[in-house]
Design a protein around this motif. Structure first.
Motif: not given
Ligand SMILES: [Mn+2]
Length: 367
Positions: A106, A277, A303, A314, A317
């Motif tokens: 990210c 996302h 990511e 982030d 994820q």
């Molecule tokens: Mn991100």
């Protein structure tokens, strides 16, 4: 409305028609495709189009075919080009058949972190390295990115493994620094999809632009944003579906996969999907990626982080390195075994006109 010139129409007659249309007070865009076996020229009416201009175009003996575009976009409309646009970034192409995967953390966090990520991304078989240097964060005290230094580190890491780099630009005044640092593709993030000043500032850089769908962006708004880029000189636009905000709160966003085949009918631009996302959690990124390739996406934005628990943004994820490699392998496998998605050629005037006519036979709501 877009008119396809008869291929035998003399140059003088084409120019005369364009002049006549302009004299009716409409703005005209001429799109030329040369080379190969097809020399193709279209004349497109933009902005508010009068009946007079419309009928001038429709009656011209030099126009072989008419297309009514289904929204206020023209340069990005499917009928504007004979084939889908292929956008080249580095050594690979988006929209050329093979899935194009942009992967990376990210945020660019440190020289060591981004260099490690670059090696993982190239080993996984992805085609480009991503990493945020200017971060749009919901919370004002969250990590905001390393700024220009982050861009420098990202480019150096990409160069060390031979991958082009993609990074988000948030401010029109940063355009020069992105060009100067050698960023290969500019990302317009979801929060800036309709930041028209920014769109107008990035278009003239000559760099390809990855245009993410706004958090609550409709298809029409999204394509109009792409049209802004095209109208200001950027032909290399890549659309990226990244989930939209709906009533559903179980996942970070709602991934709108049906928009991918829809876009392939509406526009010639390539389409990527960012499942990271959209779903917001590692375990669902892989399955969502499979779906994206199956519905016809030209690739993925993923990511990853070598140690997601240490990620400064982030982390939940971020795929692990092995998961990223599996995701890329599955995307390639799926793209090979699935037949090419059949997208009908743009419909001519008759078909679209019938569909976009106001309903007069249905129930009328009393107001
Ligand atoms: Mn991100």
């Amino acid at each position: 409305m877009i008119g396809l010139f008869d291929r035998y129409a003399p140059l003088g007659a084409r120019e005369a028609l364009v002049r006549e249309l302009e004299n009716c007070g409409v703005d005209v865009v001429v799109g030329r495709e040369c080379g190969g076996t097809s020399d193709r020229e279209v004349v497109a009416l933009v902005g508010s189009v009068s009946d007079e201009a419309r009928s001038l175009l429709a009656r011209s003996p030099h126009v072989a075919r008419l297309y009514r575009v289904s929204g206020p976009w023209v340069r990005t409309a499917r009928a504007f080009r004979s084939t889908r646009t292929v956008v080249r970034i580095g050594d690979a192409s988006i929209g050329a058949g093979e899935p194009f995967v942009i992967a990376g953390p990210c945020s660019v966090e440190s020289p060591g972190q981004i260099e490690e990520c670059a090696r993982i991304v190239v080993d996984a078989g992805a085609q480009a390295l991503r990493g945020g240097a200017h971060k749009p964060r919901t919370h004002p005290y969250a990590f905001q990115g390393l700024g220009r230094e982050g861009l420098r580190l990202l480019k150096r890491a990409g160069d060390s493994v031979g991958l082009p780099v993609v990074s988000e630009i948030m401010d029109a005044s940063h355009a020069r620094s992105f060009v100067h640092e050698g960023i290969d593709c500019l990302q317009i993030g979801a929060r800036n999809m309709q930041n028209f000043t920014l769109l107008k500032a990035v278009a003239p850089t000559g760099l390809p632009v990855l245009l993410k769908r706004g958090i609550s962006g409709t298809v029409e708004e999204w394509l109009c944003a792409a049209e802004y880029l095209a109208a200001h000189g950027c032909e290399r636009v890549i659309l990226c579906e990244r989930g939209i905000r709906t009533y559903e709160t179980a996942l970070r966003n709602t991934l709108d996969l049906a928009v991918v085949p829809l876009l392939r009918r509406l526009t010639h631009l390539p389409v990527l999907v960012d499942p990271s996302h959209a779903v917001g959690r590692r375990d669902l990124v892989g399955p969502a990626s499979r779906g994206a390739i199956a519905v016809g996406a030209d690739g993925l934005v993923l990511e990853m982080h070598p140690r997601p628990e240490e990620a400064r943004s982030d982390g939940p994820q971020a795929l692990l390195p092995s998961e990223l490699a599996a995701c890329v392998a599955e995307a390639n496998l799926l793209a090979r075994v699935l037949p090419e998605l059949e997208v009908p050629a743009p419909e001519g005037e008759a078909g679209l006109a019938a569909r976009s006519m106001p309903r007069t036979d249905g129930p009328v709501l009393a107001g």
